[in-house]
Design an enzyme around this catalytic site. Structure first.
Site: not given
Ligand code: NAP
Ligand code: GDD
Length: 320
Positions: A124, A148, A126
């Site tokens: 990801s 996460y 992120e």
């Protein structure tokens, strides 16, 4: 010969689009589902009789090995995860178990059952978190800003490590935000498209959001599953960044979504501190030139068309 693929997280947004895509390519598609007291197969209802489902949980190593032995897949797409960033502060340990250690369990399963299986890991953007450079490419250092994001960095590097340690064909796709009418209702694009539809239909009066200044590189999920597949067709296992290279703010998202139904967003959107995060990722923007050159991949749906598609789908769903 028919190719066989196993998709973990087939009931999720990406799993459902990937299953559609692989069926279109003539694959025999298998998917894993978690046991639940009610079935959550809404996203794959239309292909329910064309895919084979198996019970498996990322927490349970034996279930992973059993499914790999039963299915004998050529390709495994590991899309299952706890994927909602705010939940990762409420459940950091569970997020780590699913989103980080779950990847090692999948890789251990493959190493044990059949090391020739090709493995895709859903990494990801992120992971870039507090971005070190803009736009972000495969060389950009990671600085995750949530449990996460931290778990995804672990998943990314354990994939790289198993490739280097055991010579597995294991790749990490670093995907930027991708959305669709099948997106979970808690993610901001869907929350906005659902909110706009409700306000337009007289079912709600306001839409409460968090940080309107956050910027993301939003693409269409249907385009992104194609990139996952292309990565597994390569000769060499390598990692790729996938995104559009265009960044918009949550404010832009609101403006375009409300404009589409003839309303002014400022009259309905309220900032609500409950939706602010303990640590924010302010902006993300992809440099996907490697994917463009090597995979021949490019996004097809623009941000504006994506937002309109989602608003239209929610209006249709909620209309009496
Ligand atoms: P999603 O809609 O939240 O789907 C997640 C899937 O994982 C669901 O099928 C869920 O099953 C399953 N799952 C969760 N915990 C599990 C467990 N312990 N064992 C087995 N299955 C489990 O997520 P998505 O948007 O499709 O994203 C797919 C993957 O890509 C995720 O790994 C996500 O982190 C990653 N990713 C997504 C984006 C994006 O913008 N969408 C961007 C980059 C990376 P249930 O239906 O039972 O809950
Ligand atoms: N969810 C949500 N709800 N986000 C809001 C809201 C709100 O009411 N208001 C503002 N935002 C902002 C968030 O603070 C964040 O900066 C941005 O909108 C996007 O939030 P999400 O849609 O929840 O997505 P995300 O970027 O945190 O995570 C998604 O993309 C990642 C890839 O970068 C998820 O799909 C992750 O699983 C994925 O890895």
């Amino acid at each position: 010969m028919t190719k066989r693929a196993l998709v973990t997280g087939i009931t999720g947004q990406d799993g459902s689009y990937l299953a559609d895509f692989l069926l279109g390519k003539g694959y025999e598609v298998h998917g894993t589902v978690r046991r639940s007291s009610v079935e959550k197969f809404e996203r794959i209802q239309h292909i329910r009789d064309r895919v084979t489902l198996h019970q498996m949980d990322l927490l349970d190593q034996l279930s992973i090995i059993t499914v790999l032995e039963e299915v004998e897949p050529w390709e495994v797409y590991n899309l299952a995860a706890q994927s909602f960033v705010p939940t990762s502060w409420n459940q950091p340990l569970l997020t780590g178990e699913f989103t980080a250690l779950g990847v090692t369990r999948m890789l251990e399963g493959i190493r044990t059952v059949n090391p020739d299986i090709r493995f895709y890991q859903a990494s990801s953007s992120e992971m870039f978190g507090m971005v070190r450079q803009t736009p972000q490419n495969e060389e950009t250092p990671f600085y995750p800003r949530s449990p996460y994001g931290v778990a995804k960095v672990y998943g990314h590097f354990i994939t790289v490590n198993y490739r280097e340690s055991y010579n597995l064909f294991a790749v990490s796709g670093i995907l930027f935000n991708h959305e669709s009418p099948r997106r979970g209702l808690e993610f901001v694009t869907r929350k906005v498209s659902d909110g706009v539809a409700r306000i337009k239909l007289g079912m709600a009066e306001v839409l409460r959001l968090g940080n309107l200044d956050a910027c993301r590189d939003w693409g269409y999920a249907g385009d992104y599953v194609d990139a996952m597949w292309r990565m597994l067709q390569e000769e060499e296992a390598e990692d790729f960044v996938i995104g559009t290279g265009v960044m918009h703010s949550v404010r832009d998202l609101c403006r375009i979504a409300f404009e589409h139904v003839g309303l002014e967003w400022e009259a309905y959107v309220m900032e609500d501190p409950r939706f602010f995060r303990p640590a924010e990722v302010e902006e993300l923007c992809a440099d996907a030139s490697k994917a463009e050159e090597r995979l021949g991949w490019a996004p097809r749906v623009s941000f504006e068309d994506l937002v309109r598609m989602m608003v239209d789908a929610d209006i249709e769903r909620l209309s009496p």
